[in-house]
Design a protein around this motif. Structure first.
Motif, PDB file in Angstrom:
ATOM      1  N   ARG A 253       0.830  -1.205   0.000  1.00 42.77           N
ATOM      2  CA  ARG A 253       0.000   0.000   0.000  1.00 42.77           C
ATOM      3  C   ARG A 253       0.871   1.264   0.000  1.00 42.77           C
ATOM      4  O   ARG A 253       0.592   2.232  -0.702  1.00 42.77           O
ATOM      5  CB  ARG A 253      -0.887   0.026   1.254  1.00 42.77           C
ATOM      6  CG  ARG A 253      -1.855  -1.117   1.345  1.00 42.77           C
ATOM      7  CD  ARG A 253      -2.855  -1.016   0.198  1.00 42.77           C
ATOM      8  NE  ARG A 253      -4.047  -1.795   0.486  1.00 42.77           N
ATOM      9  CZ  ARG A 253      -5.205  -1.256   0.886  1.00 42.77           C
ATOM     10  NH1 ARG A 253      -5.312   0.032   1.038  1.00 42.77           N
ATOM     11  NH2 ARG A 253      -6.246  -2.027   1.109  1.00 42.77           N
ATOM     12  N   PHE A 254       1.924   1.194   0.809  1.00 40.68           N
ATOM     13  CA  PHE A 254       2.809   2.351   0.922  1.00 40.68           C
ATOM     14  C   PHE A 254       3.521   2.607  -0.411  1.00 40.68           C
ATOM     15  O   PHE A 254       3.654   3.744  -0.859  1.00 40.68           O
ATOM     16  CB  PHE A 254       3.831   2.115   2.045  1.00 40.68           C
ATOM     17  CG  PHE A 254       4.721   3.296   2.304  1.00 40.68           C
ATOM     18  CD1 PHE A 254       4.174   4.497   2.745  1.00 40.68           C
ATOM     19  CD2 PHE A 254       6.087   3.220   2.091  1.00 40.68           C
ATOM     20  CE1 PHE A 254       4.995   5.591   2.975  1.00 40.68           C
ATOM     21  CE2 PHE A 254       6.899   4.305   2.321  1.00 40.68           C
ATOM     22  CZ  PHE A 254       6.349   5.496   2.762  1.00 40.68           C
ATOM     23  N   GLN A 255       3.921   1.494  -1.053  1.00 40.32           N
ATOM     24  CA  GLN A 255       4.551   1.657  -2.365  1.00 40.32           C
ATOM     25  C   GLN A 255       3.603   2.331  -3.340  1.00 40.32           C
ATOM     26  O   GLN A 255       3.995   3.231  -4.095  1.00 40.32           O
ATOM     27  CB  GLN A 255       4.961   0.285  -2.919  1.00 40.32           C
ATOM     28  CG  GLN A 255       6.283  -0.192  -2.374  1.00 40.32           C
ATOM     29  CD  GLN A 255       6.517  -1.662  -2.654  1.00 40.32           C
ATOM     30  OE1 GLN A 255       5.815  -2.267  -3.466  1.00 40.32           O
ATOM     31  NE2 GLN A 255       7.479  -2.235  -1.958  1.00 40.32           N
ATOM     32  N   ASN A 256       2.340   1.916  -3.311  1.00 41.69           N
ATOM     33  CA  ASN A 256       1.362   2.544  -4.205  1.00 41.69           C
ATOM     34  C   ASN A 256       1.231   4.039  -3.922  1.00 41.69           C
ATOM     35  O   ASN A 256       1.179   4.855  -4.843  1.00 41.69           O
ATOM     36  CB  ASN A 256      -0.007   1.882  -4.034  1.00 41.69           C
ATOM     37  CG  ASN A 256      -0.023   0.466  -4.599  1.00 41.69           C
ATOM     38  OD1 ASN A 256       0.869   0.097  -5.367  1.00 41.69           O
ATOM     39  ND2 ASN A 256      -1.009  -0.324  -4.205  1.00 41.69           N
TER      40      ASN A 256
ATOM     41  N   SER B  56      -8.732   3.340 -10.572  1.00 39.27           N
ATOM     42  CA  SER B  56      -7.282   3.145 -10.521  1.00 39.27           C
ATOM     43  C   SER B  56      -6.962   1.876  -9.758  1.00 39.27           C
ATOM     44  O   SER B  56      -6.188   1.886  -8.821  1.00 39.27           O
ATOM     45  CB  SER B  56      -6.624   4.333  -9.830  1.00 39.27           C
ATOM     46  OG  SER B  56      -7.097   5.519 -10.387  1.00 39.27           O
ATOM     47  N   ASN B  57      -7.592   0.769 -10.154  1.00 35.11           N
ATOM     48  CA  ASN B  57      -7.356  -0.481  -9.436  1.00 35.11           C
ATOM     49  C   ASN B  57      -6.045  -1.107  -9.878  1.00 35.11           C
ATOM     50  O   ASN B  57      -6.009  -2.038 -10.681  1.00 35.11           O
ATOM     51  CB  ASN B  57      -8.521  -1.444  -9.661  1.00 35.11           C
ATOM     52  CG  ASN B  57      -8.833  -1.578 -11.133  1.00 35.11           C
ATOM     53  OD1 ASN B  57      -8.453  -0.718 -11.933  1.00 35.11           O
ATOM     54  ND2 ASN B  57      -9.512  -2.650 -11.496  1.00 35.11           N
ATOM     55  N   ILE B  58      -4.941  -0.562  -9.366  1.00 34.83           N
ATOM     56  CA  ILE B  58      -3.643  -1.109  -9.759  1.00 34.83           C
ATOM     57  C   ILE B  58      -3.300  -2.271  -8.839  1.00 34.83           C
ATOM     58  O   ILE B  58      -3.830  -2.403  -7.740  1.00 34.83           O
ATOM     59  CB  ILE B  58      -2.538  -0.030  -9.684  1.00 34.83           C
ATOM     60  CG1 ILE B  58      -2.402   0.494  -8.254  1.00 34.83           C
ATOM     61  CG2 ILE B  58      -2.842   1.116 -10.613  1.00 34.83           C
ATOM     62  CD1 ILE B  58      -1.200   1.353  -8.080  1.00 34.83           C
ATOM     63  N   PHE B  59      -2.457  -3.153  -9.338  1.00 40.84           N
ATOM     64  CA  PHE B  59      -2.054  -4.299  -8.515  1.00 40.84           C
ATOM     65  C   PHE B  59      -0.587  -4.600  -8.788  1.00 40.84           C
ATOM     66  O   PHE B  59       0.011  -4.082  -9.745  1.00 40.84           O
ATOM     67  CB  PHE B  59      -2.927  -5.526  -8.817  1.00 40.84           C
ATOM     68  CG  PHE B  59      -3.059  -5.810 -10.278  1.00 40.84           C
ATOM     69  CD1 PHE B  59      -2.076  -6.536 -10.967  1.00 40.84           C
ATOM     70  CD2 PHE B  59      -4.173  -5.335 -10.998  1.00 40.84           C
ATOM     71  CE1 PHE B  59      -2.198  -6.778 -12.322  1.00 40.84           C
ATOM     72  CE2 PHE B  59      -4.284  -5.581 -12.350  1.00 40.84           C
ATOM     73  CZ  PHE B  59      -3.302  -6.308 -13.029  1.00 40.84           C
ATOM     74  N   GLU B  60      -0.042  -5.467  -7.961  1.00 41.11           N
ATOM     75  CA  GLU B  60       1.369  -5.794  -8.090  1.00 41.11           C
ATOM     76  C   GLU B  60       1.643  -6.489  -9.419  1.00 41.11           C
ATOM     77  O   GLU B  60       0.797  -7.246  -9.898  1.00 41.11           O
ATOM     78  CB  GLU B  60       1.775  -6.717  -6.938  1.00 41.11           C
ATOM     79  CG  GLU B  60       3.058  -6.269  -6.263  1.00 41.11           C
ATOM     80  CD  GLU B  60       3.310  -7.075  -5.005  1.00 41.11           C
ATOM     81  OE1 GLU B  60       4.409  -7.581  -4.862  1.00 41.11           O
ATOM     82  OE2 GLU B  60       2.360  -7.183  -4.193  1.00 41.11           O
TER      83      GLU B  60
END
Lengths: 330, 549
Positions: free
Chosen positions: A109-112, A181-185
């Motif tokens: 989450r923090f990386q995002n 903005s549903n980004i994922f790893e």
């Protein structure tokens, strides 16, 4: 250079001290929250025994001072504890898959959030400074007034409103960017960037005004100095006078405002995350407060405080370095 | 002379904006300058010299406008020219040298970067060529270490050197005209000489025309071919330098020339049995770990004036701070009337504090702008003498009369409603209010015009005679010393290098430093600088002043 190094070390020590004080404040504040995790997870069927057993499991029956030092000791070693929600989940299913640590939960989450903050900064900082320089150059003209009105309007509007306006124009009427903005790893960088664009633009609108107005004010403040008059009397172009002669001396206040706004991008973007369903740290934070997941709340607070302190420290150091008297002592 | 003049200003009127309306600064002045000619522009502060100098470049500061007249430079009408045309001329053909080089160099860039900016931007030379030329100019201006000095930042270079770097920068495009705006006013006398000599040399060498603005007559006498005197925005007279000095026609000009004639009669020698009012004994002092005073001793007697002279940084004001107790000495002691004073002013009794008073250089900042004149003077009256009500008012009125200001007219005024000289008088009244024996006057006349300064000096002299006051008079201006001192203390680098009665100090033989200081004071004689340089040998002006660098 020795004096600069000394100042930096002093600031670092002060920053660390501040962080320590902030940790006490966080711990106290979080413990003052009404209700506790055991109560809220068990809901209406909470028997006193069940509550007591969960509390004992999580160490909530210890006195606050002991818990503070356990937490602080862990945090200093990089161990922010175990999420209550995850620990609980594991014991319910009986399959102890190794409880997720707070660090593991927060990291993605923090990386995002950092990604979004950096994308926003990369757009907003050059944009705001350019606007500020142009506004100073064409001060008191229509351009200057229009810029001021535009940035002040955008900072005065609620973030969700700006977000919906951007969605309307850039996602619905002209489908340029996706509205979610549903980004994922593991998502490729370009796609990540595209999906983060709308939240980044919304945040740009929010943070531009401060930086632009400070740039303008700091430059105009210097225009009456003798060395600016000298630059003009050397027959230099107005643009060169401002960029080459005023801007380098106006950096310190501008850097400070930039740092404050970057700190805001890391710590204050919950609303934008919610609107765009962006999986950042802000949402995790709010969710954790709702269920009284104390270790996560505390860890988030600590990260926010660290970000604030580090950014301000960086701003201080850069302001010091922007002063040639300190960089080049006699 | 049939040649067309380089600069022709006709009926130039300038106005400045204040209190919501335009007020005249210059009321129609004509000025003509031939190629290679140096014109001296002199007048008191507020005469409009700088504004007129800038107008010669077609430039006005914010809040100033040229309301009438014409400025023609080499056939180009600067007032009608577009901004782009003017930018093409400024720096390239008309250059400017400002009063404070320290403030006029950009602190963020190296000297050489600023030097080369003009030539490169105007397309006169490339960067490398301009850098070479810069080094050459630094050498011509006799700057120490010309190859390296350009690669330093402004704050790393001393004031006198910076002023020469700025002259070099003005020369960088080889302009036809340079405006020098009080280029040596902020410098010490010994430094001033080097700068004056450098400027004069280089202007002659490149046959550059110049307008040299200053309030110092002796300086302008060395520099200018012709002198124009301004008074409150009007031209008083213009004449060839020698004619102007020997035979001024206007009353105002004559009065300017006459100022230097004020001198107090000599007083008999002090009795050996007399106890000094204030005695400074073997004082060492430092700011933090930086030592500023080394073993300083001197005495001051009743009814006498001790002038403490020296350049900036010599420790004059620090000595005053030690006497007042603002800076407790590291070693040594201060005696008042033979009694040892506590080093720190916080430990002194009210009566001890009362005995030592101060008058400051900047009356503007030394008076509380929110308090009326009456309140300002009444405060020490109440604090030290304990007077209240009608008695207090009577005392304040008496003090105002002593400083020659009408009590009923000035009692309720604010400092902002007074002129510079009047403000300084209020400063004097405030010091007198404590009924002290001893007053420290810290550069009290250096911010004032000559005529006003003379009035203050006369007032101080009269008060001294009436009240048997003793003064410690801190100054860097040797003309003032000549006028009012009984004894002189010369300081350098925190040490007393020489002291004695005035008549001895102004007679040889001297300590070499006193000699340098005395011989550096510009004199009205237009040949003074030339003769002095010959005497010292042109090449070692730098060496002569090496002691202070």
């Amino acid at each position: 250079m020795g004096s600069v190094l000394k100042i930096i070390l002093q600031r670092l020590a002060l920053g660390f001290l501040t962080l320590l004080i902030v940790s006490v404040v966080i711990f106290t504040a979080v413990n003052l929250l009404p209700g506790d995790f055991a109560q809220s997870i068990l809901g209406q069927g909470a028997t006193p025994e069940a509550v007591a057993s969960i509390r004992a499991d999580l160490g909530l029956d210890q006195p606050p001072v002991t818990r503070y030092f356990q937490w602080l000791g862990g945090a200093l070693q990089g161990d922010l504890g175990t999420s209550f929600a995850q620990a609980n989940f594991a014991s319910f299913t009986g399959t102890d898959s190794g409880a997720t640590t707070v660090a593991q939960q927060i990291a993605p989450r923090f990386q995002n959030t950092m990604f979004l903050a950096m994308v926003t900064a990369a757009i907003a900082v050059p944009f705001a400074i350019t606007l500020g320089i142009l506004a100073a150059l064409y001060r008191n003209t229509v351009f200057d007034r229009a810029t001021n009105i535009f940035t002040l309007t955008s900072i005065s509007s609620p973030e969700f409103f700006l977000a919906y306006i951007l969605i309307l124009f850039l996602a619905v009427l002209n489908p340029i960017f996706p509205s979610l903005s549903n980004i994922f790893e593991g998502m490729p960088f370009s796609e990540r960037l595209e999906k983060s664009m709308l939240p980044a633009l919304t945040l740009t609108l929010v943070v531009t005004a401060h930086m632009m107005r400070m740039t303008r004010a700091a430059i105009i403040n210097l225009l009456a100095s003798p060395y600016i008059e000298m630059a003009r009397l050397k027959g230099l172009s107005p643009m060169r006078v401002i960029v080459k002669h005023a801007l380098p001396n106006a950096l310190a206040p501008i850097i400070n405002v930039i740092a404050l706004n970057l700190a805001y991008l890391i710590t204050g973007v919950v609303v934008v995350e919610v609107v765009f369903v962006y999986p950042g740290i802000g949402q995790l934070f709010v969710d954790s407060v709702k269920i009284r997941d104390i270790p996560i709340v505390q860890a988030c607070c600590l990260i926010f405080a660290t970000a604030f302190i580090l950014l301000n420290l960086t701003a201080d150091i850069m302001s010091i370095l922007s002063n040639p008297r300190l960089r080049h002592p006699k | 002379m049939t040649e067309e003049p380089l600069l022709k200003m006709r009926g130039v009127k300038l106005e400045g904006r204040s209190d919501e309306k335009w007020n005249p600064i210059i009321n129609g002045v004509d000025l003509t300058l031939a190629r290679g000619e140096v014109l001296g522009l002199i007048g008191e502060s507020g005469a409009g010299k700088s504004t007129l100098g800038l107008a010669a470049m077609g430039y006005t500061r914010d809040g100033v406008r040229i309301s009438d007249g014409s400025v023609e430079f080499d056939g180009i009408d600067l007032l009608k020219a577009s901004a782009a045309v003017k930018r093409e001329l400024l720096g390239k053909r008309i250059a400017y040298v400002a009063q404070s080089a320290a403030a006029s160099f950009n602190p963020a860039h190296k000297l050489m970067d600023q030097h080369c900016e003009g030539p490169v931007q105007h397309g006169v030379m490339g960067r490398a060529e301009s850098e070479q030329d810069g080094i050459e100019l630094y050498r011509k201006l006799r700057l120490p270490n010309p190859e390296q000095i350009g690669f330093r930042y402004p704050h790393q270079v001393s004031g006198g050197q910076l002023q020469r770097c700025m002259t070099a920068m003005a020369m960088s495009c080889r302009p036809d005209l340079i405006i020098f705006d009080e280029p040596t006013t902020a410098l010490d006398v010994t430094t001033q000489i080097e700068v004056l000599a450098s400027i004069r040399d280089i202007v002659e060498q490149f046959n550059t025309a110049a307008i040299y603005i200053t309030h110092d007559l002796a300086v302008v006498a060395q520099m200018a071919d012709r002198i124009k005197v301004l008074l409150k925005g009007d031209e008083v007279e213009t004449a060839d330098t020698r004619t102007m000095l020997s035979a001024p026609t206007q009353e105002y000009t004559k009065s300017l020339w006459a100022v230097r004639s004020f001198e107090r009669p000599l007083k008999p020698a002090v009795l050996t049995s007399a106890v000094p009012v204030v005695s400074v004994q073997n004082v060492d002092a430092s700011y933090g770990i930086v030592p500023v005073l080394h073993d300083v001793s001197f005495d001051m007697y009743e009814g006498r004036t001790v002038a403490v002279v020296g350049e900036s940084g010599s420790g004059k004001s620090t000595a005053a701070r030690c006497i007042t107790g603002l800076l407790p000495p590291k070693m040594g002691q201060i005696l008042v009337d033979g009694q040892v004073m506590p080093a720190d002013y916080r430990k002194r009794s009210k009566d001890q504090l009362r005995q030592v008073q101060m008058i400051y250089q900047m009356a503007d900042t030394a008076l509380n702008p929110r308090m009326s004149i009456g309140q300002i003077i009444a405060r020490p009256v109440e604090f030290y003498l304990g007077l209240k009500g009608a008695e207090k008012r009577k005392k304040v009125d008496a003090l105002l009369e002593q400083i020659e200001l009408e009590p009923t007219e000035y009692y309720n005024r604010l400092p902002s409603e007074l002129s510079g000289g009047q403000k300084q008088r209020i400063g004097i009244a405030r010091a007198l209010a404590a009924e002290p024996k001893f007053i420290i006057c810290d550069e009290v006349t250096s911010a004032l015009d000559q005529l006003v300064a003379e009035g203050i000096l006369r007032l101080l002299a009269r008060l001294q005679d009436q009240l048997s006051l003793s003064y410690m008079f801190i100054t860097h201006d040797l003309a003032t010393v000549k006028a009012i001192a009984d004894e002189v203390v010369v300081m350098k680098d925190g040490r007393v290098v020489e002291q004695g009665p005035k008549q001895e100090m102004f007679q040889p033989p001297h300590h070499p430093y006193t000699d340098l200081l005395l011989s550096s004071v510009p004199e009205m004689d237009p040949d003074w600088l030339t003769n002095l340089l010959e005497e010292r040998g042109v090449d070692n002006i730098g060496d002569a002043a090496v002691g202070k660098m």
